[in-house]
Design an enzyme around this catalytic site. Structure first.
Site, PDB file in Angstrom:
ATOM      1  N   ASP A  92      -9.315 -11.978   2.810  1.00  0.00           N
ATOM      2  CA  ASP A  92      -8.507 -10.809   3.781  1.00  0.00           C
ATOM      3  C   ASP A  92      -9.039 -10.967   5.309  1.00  0.00           C
ATOM      4  OD1 ASP A  92      -6.271  -8.817   2.905  1.00  0.00           O
ATOM      5  OD2 ASP A  92      -7.694  -7.728   4.434  1.00  0.00           O
ATOM      6  N   LEU A 102       0.726  -1.051   0.069  1.00  0.00           N
ATOM      7  CA  LEU A 102      -0.174  -0.028   0.129  1.00  0.00           C
ATOM      8  C   LEU A 102       0.876   1.143   0.132  1.00  0.00           C
ATOM      9  CD1 LEU A 102      -2.780  -1.156   2.485  1.00  0.00           C
ATOM     10  CD2 LEU A 102      -2.668  -1.514  -0.151  1.00  0.00           C
ATOM     11  N   GLU A 116      13.901  -2.634  10.395  1.00  0.00           N
ATOM     12  CA  GLU A 116      13.303  -3.693  10.913  1.00  0.00           C
ATOM     13  C   GLU A 116      14.652  -4.651  10.905  1.00  0.00           C
ATOM     14  OE1 GLU A 116       9.839  -1.574   9.021  1.00  0.00           O
ATOM     15  OE2 GLU A 116      11.976  -2.102   8.412  1.00  0.00           O
TER      16      GLU A 116
END
Length: 502
Positions: free
Chosen positions: A298, A204, A249
């Site tokens: 989803d 996204l 991360e």
């Protein structure tokens, strides 16, 4: 702080699961089309063990050469173990992570020495570069590349095709070098397989991978991407943690693991990849080529609509000689993301409290897709405080920008107890006064209940006791048993009705 040893690989964590009697091998043939997910789902809903399917059957009826591992984080205790701690230690780790975000200067040598674990964790984030790696025992390039060799599952009957569901997608911004691992982003993005060497990368616009892709696209260059399958648990959980954009991360996983991550240069792209992973898919994402991704089941419990996303061309696949494929499914909770979210809720609380100190507790109900609804208890001191907390949460972290409903209660209410919440709503909230509506705010585009894709309203409900400035009526007093009477009753019942639990 760790009560577990470091887990440098997925396999070392699976060994712990076996020793803890939280591992089950499935020897029966199971199809990767729908059947494997159905088995996984029933075991997860029963809080069952990690599953290893030794004989997965592909869509064409042939048997895959590599086992499939699922339900890795199917219980909150295993999520905590993946972080290296017990469930009881999660609040302590949350406080530790909050201190890492905003450390205070040490006061003298004694205080500095007391912070050694924090210093050690920070040092552990520095990756160790190696030239030889287990993940590159087998290297496939050119015509040898075939994604169907990996038993990538089709999870739901309405899914468009095979979907990689536990990938750690590594990217870096344009203008950086492969060795600049502190600039890497690691995200867990859905990846649909469409050809033997083509993947649709669903990231996204607000996610780190998409930002990096845009930086390469502005120069009309393709983005180097490494998809890591089967990383160590700290790396998997770091990729899912809501870390600040300035924190990598990949390197942060070293602080969680108490172990410097080992990296190796990828074979066909200018990227570094985890040396102890099971499989790495290397390639480039086009700045212009798009393809319709989905529909897929989803986390909302519905199928999302197909939408165009960038296409990745695979240039190489490397893996161990006997690789394991790590998979999961997403669907209406409970699923693994929802269970991970329960632990992350506790983990994030000290950081949230550091920014909004009056928050006593916060709960994101897993049944509400983990982040769509929040119940917050506060130590109320002044009028309008509940509304200030609502607006602070919506504006503090990107995750809360998708929270469509916030209920604020007092600190005598357990925000994890629906009976307490219902009582507060019924006795402390007036709909005409205590409901705040906000229009045209950011929303997950997968939420098709919103009037426009990516744009929706939000509702805040003030279910706190009202102060004099907030009401024109005398406010009621909560009834409570006197402590001495409660103690008398407990003592009496323990003697005359010992079988009764009070």
């Amino acid at each position: 702080m760790r009560s577990h040893p470091p887990y440098p690989s997925l396999r070392s964590f699976l060994d712990w699961c076996r020793d803890a009697d939280q591992f089950q091998t499935i020897l029966e043939p199971v199809s990767i089309n729908h059947q494997l997910t159905a088995v996984h789902r029933q075991v997860l809903e029963a809080s069952g063990p990690v599953l290893q399917f030794d004989h997965p059957v592909k869509a064409d009826g042939t048997h895959a050469d590599m086992p499939v591992v699922t339900n890795l984080f199917g219980t909150t205790s295993r999520v905590a173990a993946g972080l290296g701690i017990s469930l009881e230690q999660v609040p302590d780790l949350g406080a530790f992570l909050a201190a890492l975000r905003a450390p205070t200067p040490p006061e003298g040598m004694r205080d500095a020495l007391s912070r050694w674990p924090m210093l050690k964790a920070a040092l552990a984030t520095r990756p160790k570069i190696t030239r030889k790696a287990a993940v590159q025992e087998v290297v496939k390039e050119g015509d040898e590349i075939d994604l169907s060799d990996i038993p990538i599952c089709t999870h739901w009957p309405g899914d468009a095709g095979p979907l990689i569901t536990w990938p750690i997608v590594l990217t870096r911004p344009h203008g950086t070098e492969a060795e600049d691992v502190a600039r890497y982003n690691a995200g867990v993005y859905r990846a649909q397989v469409i050809e033997r060497d083509k993947i649709i990368m669903r990231w996204l616009a607000h996610r780190g991978g998409a930002h990096h892709h845009q930086s390469w696209g502005r120069e009309s260059e393709k983005t180097p991407v490494a998809i890591v399958l089967g990383a160590d648990p700290a790396m998997l959980l770091s990729a899912a943690l809501p870390l600040p954009e300035t924190v990598s991360e990949l390197t942060f996983s070293g602080a969680l693991n108490g172990h410097r991550p080992r990296l190796v240069a990828a074979k066909t792209i200018p990227m570094m990849v985890p040396a102890e992973a099971e499989i790495v898919i290397e390639g480039y994402v086009s700045p212009t080529e798009m393809a319709p991704e989905g529909p897929f089941g989803d986390h909302t419990g519905y199928y999302n609509n197909a939408e165009d996303f960038p296409v990745m061309t695979v240039t190489g696949i490397t893996h161990r000689k006997d690789p394991l494929y790590l998979s999961t499914y997403t669907g209406r909770p409970p699923d693994e993301p929802a269970i991970i979210g329960e632990v992350f809720n506790q983990l994030a609380l000290p950081t949230i409290q550091a920014q909004i100190p009056e928050i006593h507790d916060l709960w994101l109900p897993p049944a509400a897709c983990s982040y769509r609804m929040a119940v917050v208890s506060i130590r109320k001191r002044y009028p309008g405080q509940a509304r200030r907390v609502m607006m602070a949460l919506w504006g503090m972290l990107p995750q809360f920008s998708y929270t469509k409903m916030i209920v604020v209660v007092d600190d005598d209410i357990d925000p994890r107890n629906w009976d307490d919440i219902s009582w507060a709503l019924a006795t402390r909230m007036d709909p005409s006064r205590d409901v705040m509506m906000v229009e045209n705010t950011p929303m997950d585009y997968l939420d098709f209940a919103s009037p426009k894709a990516g744009l929706a309203g939000k509702m805040g409900i003030d279910a706190t006791n009202k102060l004099d400035e907030e009401t024109t009526r005398d406010w009621g007093t909560v009834m409570q048993t006197a402590p001495e009477d409660a103690a008398f009753a407990a003592d009496l019942l323990s003697r005359v009705m010992p079988e009764m639990k009070t």
